[in-house]
Write a protein that holds these residues in place. Sequence first.
Motif, short mmCIF file in Angstrom:
data_model
loop_
_atom_site.label_atom_id
_atom_site.label_comp_id
_atom_site.label_asym_id
_atom_site.label_seq_id
_atom_site.Cartn_x
_atom_site.Cartn_y
_atom_site.Cartn_z
N ARG A 145 0.82 -1.20 0.00
CA ARG A 145 0.00 0.00 0.00
C ARG A 145 0.86 1.26 0.00
N GLN A 146 0.39 2.25 -0.76
CA GLN A 146 1.01 3.58 -0.68
C GLN A 146 0.07 4.44 0.14
N ILE A 147 0.58 4.96 1.23
CA ILE A 147 -0.28 5.72 2.13
C ILE A 147 0.29 7.11 2.35
N GLU A 148 -0.59 8.08 2.20
CA GLU A 148 -0.21 9.48 2.43
C GLU A 148 -0.01 9.70 3.92
N PRO A 149 1.16 10.20 4.34
CA PRO A 149 1.37 10.38 5.79
C PRO A 149 0.36 11.34 6.42
N SER A 150 -0.19 12.26 5.62
CA SER A 150 -1.10 13.26 6.19
C SER A 150 -2.34 12.61 6.83
N ILE A 151 -2.66 11.39 6.40
CA ILE A 151 -3.84 10.69 6.90
C ILE A 151 -3.69 10.38 8.40
N LEU A 152 -2.41 10.31 8.87
CA LEU A 152 -2.17 9.99 10.28
C LEU A 152 -2.29 11.21 11.18
N ASP A 153 -2.31 12.40 10.57
CA ASP A 153 -2.46 13.63 11.32
C ASP A 153 -1.34 13.81 12.36
N ARG A 154 -0.14 13.37 11.99
CA ARG A 154 1.05 13.60 12.83
C ARG A 154 2.10 14.24 11.94
N PRO A 155 2.28 15.57 12.06
CA PRO A 155 3.20 16.28 11.17
C PRO A 155 4.64 15.77 11.23
N VAL A 197 5.54 12.83 10.86
CA VAL A 197 5.71 11.79 9.86
C VAL A 197 5.74 12.47 8.49
N VAL A 198 6.95 12.56 7.91
CA VAL A 198 7.06 13.28 6.65
C VAL A 198 6.95 12.35 5.44
N HIS A 199 7.23 11.07 5.66
CA HIS A 199 7.12 10.15 4.52
C HIS A 199 6.85 8.73 5.01
N LEU A 200 6.01 8.02 4.25
CA LEU A 200 5.80 6.60 4.50
C LEU A 200 6.15 5.85 3.23
N GLY A 201 7.06 4.88 3.36
CA GLY A 201 7.37 4.04 2.21
C GLY A 201 6.23 3.07 1.95
N LEU A 224 -5.27 -1.11 9.82
CA LEU A 224 -3.98 -0.74 9.22
C LEU A 224 -3.56 0.65 9.69
N PHE A 225 -4.48 1.62 9.60
CA PHE A 225 -4.14 2.98 10.00
C PHE A 225 -3.81 3.05 11.49
#
Length: 174
Positions: free
Chosen positions: A19-29, A31-35, A118-119
């Motif tokens: 899965r490709q997940i946008e870090p913004s979905i976690l609402d924790r600034p 986290v700048v990138h998720l592989g 998952l989230f």
Amino acid sequence: MRVHLDRIGDEPFRWQEERQIEPSILDRPEVVHLGDVAWRGTITDTGAGHLLKGKLDYQQTLTCQRCLVDSPKPVSVELELLLLPERDEPTEGEFELEAEDLDVHYVTEGILDTEPLLFEQLLLNVPMRPLCREACAGLCPECGIDRNQESCDCLEPAVDPRWSALRDLRGLED
Ligand SMILES: [Zn+2]
Ligand SMILES: [Zn+2]
């Protein structure tokens, strides 16, 4: 992914996804990138509920809260959950035996949505205060340089306020 639990027979249900997940979905600034998140697992019908075993592997890039440098770190976690049907009025103690050693996740209408699980896992793996390393020296509060890289001649606050309070108490203040 939505899984119909009543369709799981003797063979466990297996899944494997990338899965490709946008870090913004976690609402924790921080986290700048998720592989790419490799997310796989099985769901087995135990007779007394369904047992979910899952595993996540990915890389997360977090901003150090002391020196503000972003650093990537690999994450590998496993989870095990007992899936039980959600009841309107759960009887107290009913699931005590099953729930003793396992985390329980309640499922509505026999359909498990793996997305929130998952989230939730991704969020659990973000430390409260991410640091690049435990011994990070951070930024100088006066001039802002990264004290992991350089040193400066800025003066540290001369006296710890707790000590001056103590001096006051003892009447030693000049
Ligand atoms: Zn740092
Ligand atoms: Zn400085």
